[in-house]
Design an enzyme around this catalytic site. Structure first.
Site, short mmCIF file in Angstrom:
data_model
loop_
_atom_site.label_atom_id
_atom_site.label_comp_id
_atom_site.label_asym_id
_atom_site.label_seq_id
_atom_site.Cartn_x
_atom_site.Cartn_y
_atom_site.Cartn_z
N HIS A 62 0.62 -1.09 0.03
CA HIS A 62 0.28 0.37 -0.25
C HIS A 62 1.14 0.97 0.29
O HIS A 62 0.97 2.01 1.01
CB HIS A 62 -1.14 -0.07 1.09
CG HIS A 62 -2.19 1.03 1.16
ND1 HIS A 62 -2.51 1.72 0.26
CD2 HIS A 62 -2.97 1.33 1.75
CE1 HIS A 62 -3.95 2.16 -0.40
NE2 HIS A 62 -3.79 2.11 1.50
N GLN A 68 -0.29 4.86 0.45
CA GLN A 68 -0.44 4.55 2.28
C GLN A 68 1.07 5.11 2.78
O GLN A 68 0.98 6.37 4.12
CB GLN A 68 -1.76 4.08 2.81
CG GLN A 68 -1.86 3.88 4.99
CD GLN A 68 -2.59 4.89 5.00
OE1 GLN A 68 -3.50 5.07 4.06
NE2 GLN A 68 -2.70 5.99 5.94
N ASP A 124 -2.88 -1.49 11.91
CA ASP A 124 -4.31 -1.60 11.50
C ASP A 124 -4.76 -2.96 11.83
O ASP A 124 -4.63 -3.72 12.40
CB ASP A 124 -3.09 -1.84 9.75
CG ASP A 124 -4.10 -2.56 8.47
OD1 ASP A 124 -5.05 -1.80 8.89
OD2 ASP A 124 -3.75 -2.68 7.08
N CYS A 145 -3.93 3.39 9.63
CA CYS A 145 -4.14 3.81 8.07
C CYS A 145 -5.76 3.68 7.87
O CYS A 145 -6.26 4.83 6.77
CB CYS A 145 -3.66 2.99 6.96
SG CYS A 145 -4.10 1.04 7.12
N1 NVA Z 1 -4.21 -3.89 5.43
C1 NVA Z 1 -6.06 -2.83 5.20
C2 NVA Z 1 -5.47 -1.61 4.53
C3 NVA Z 1 -6.61 -1.02 4.68
C4 NVA Z 1 -6.97 0.74 3.91
C5 NVA Z 1 -6.09 -4.06 4.11
O1 NVA Z 1 -5.83 -4.65 3.48
O2 NVA Z 1 -7.60 -4.12 3.98
N1 CP Z 2 -6.49 3.71 4.06
C1 CP Z 2 -7.09 3.71 3.00
O1 CP Z 2 -6.35 3.15 1.76
O2 CP Z 2 -8.23 4.03 2.91
P1 CP Z 2 -9.42 3.44 2.27
O3 CP Z 2 -9.55 1.02 1.79
O4 CP Z 2 -10.61 3.60 2.57
O5 CP Z 2 -9.32 4.02 1.20
#
Ligand code: NVA
Ligand code: CP
Length: 309
Positions: A136, A139, A224, A264
């Site tokens: 990600h 982020q 997270d 995040c």
């Molecule tokens: N680790 C989480 C981040 C969400 C922004 C996911 O992948 O769902």
């Molecule tokens: N942190 C983040 O990526 O949030 P969303 O899943 O809301 O885009």
């Protein structure tokens, strides 16, 4: 085809850019954010179009990219699996060939990193990772900019990661290698950072059995959700395995006295973080969320226009 095509860069992983490019991006973000706060119009992307492809849910990523592109004078096309041929098994390579003939830049949120990479390999325009199972990077760009705003350079500092060895943890590790900080990681057994993504353990990584030990002396504590998108079938097992991996006031006490807390988002108070921490004075989660928009504006400017000035 737009000028600059031969120099095209994608942003698929944090390691796609070098330390000096990050220094440039953080300075551009500061300038672009200041202009936004002063209501100064800045529209270098007039007539440019961003396609956003979401195969997973989003609030922040969608709003920050969409608002950011409009602020820079451009337009946005929003696609999801359910409302496009992506959900009806059109090959990702064909989707990339078609979409990238009509727009100037693409952001994708999907499952496997390999799918994003296949799209990028067949795209005529820059592709940005808006989250995959593995990474990600937008982020972490926002998180490090937020750290710099509050505390200055992150080089030499200690970042504590408490919880799942997931896409966020993997990206923090890439950032630590590039930007020269230490990453202290504590995950439950079975949920470690996937060593296949990194090979030999990098020198910047230290792992701890106890989450409190990972937080000891940290300048930033971050966590997270216990269950990331795409892993919902494991939810019950994860609830049991992660019960001790909740960032609470005692863990924050062990960190530096001016340590920051980041997440995040979306967050689950009482699971991965105590309400007193995320809603407390060390938390910078709302700045962190807002900064997604500012860093991504700088990123899109860089990928489309190169260095300014
Ligand atoms: N680790 C989480 C981040 C969400 C922004 C996911 O992948 O769902
Ligand atoms: N942190 C983040 O990526 O949030 P969303 O899943 O809301 O885009």
């Amino acid at each position: 085809m737009k000028p600059g095509f031969s120099l095209m860069k994608h942003f698929l992983q944090f390691k796609d850019l070098r330390a000096e490019e990050y220094a440039y991006l953080f300075e551009r973000t500061r300038i672009i954010k200041t202009r936004f706060k002063n209501y100064e119009r800045y529209q270098p992307l007039a007539d440019r179009t961003l396609a956003m492809i979401f195969e997973k849910a989003s609030t922040r990523t969608r709003v920050s990219f969409e608002a950011g592109m409009y602020q820079m004078g451009g337009s946005v096309v929003h696609l999801t699996t359910g409302d496009s041929q992506l959900g009806r098994a059109e090959p990702v390579e064909d989707s990339a060939r078609v979409i990238s003939r009509m727009v100037d830049i693409v952001m994708i949120r999907t499952y496997e990193q390999s799918k994003l990479e296949r799209f990028a390999a067949h795209s005529r325009v820059p592709v940005i990772n808006g989250l995959t199972n593995e990474y990600h990077p937008c982020q972490i760009l926002a998180d490090i900019f937020t750290f710099i705003e509050h505390r200055g350079d992150i080089k030499g500092k200690v970042v504590a990661w408490v919880g799942d060895g997931n896409n966020m943890a993997n990206t923090w590790l890439q950032a630590a290698e590039i930007l020269g900080f230490e990453l202290h990681v504590s995950t439950p057994s079975g949920y470690e950072i996937d060593s296949k993504l990194f090979g030999a353990a990098p020198a910047c990584l230290k792992t701890f059995k106890s989450p409190a030990a990972a937080c000891d002396g940290a300048h930033l504590v971050t966590t997270d959700v216990w269950t990331s998108m795409g892993f919902e079938a494991e939810n019950a097992a994860r609830q049991a395995a992660f019960a001790d991996w909740c960032v609470d006031p005692q863990m924050m006490q062990l960190a530096q006295s001016d340590a920051l807390f980041m997440h995040c988002l979306p967050a689950h108070r009482g699971e991965e973080v105590a309400a007193e921490v995320i809603d407390g004075p060390q938390s910078v989660v709302w700045d962190e969320a807002e900064n997604r928009m500012h860093v991504q504006k700088a990123l899109m400017e860089y990928l489309l226009l190169g260095r300014i000035g």
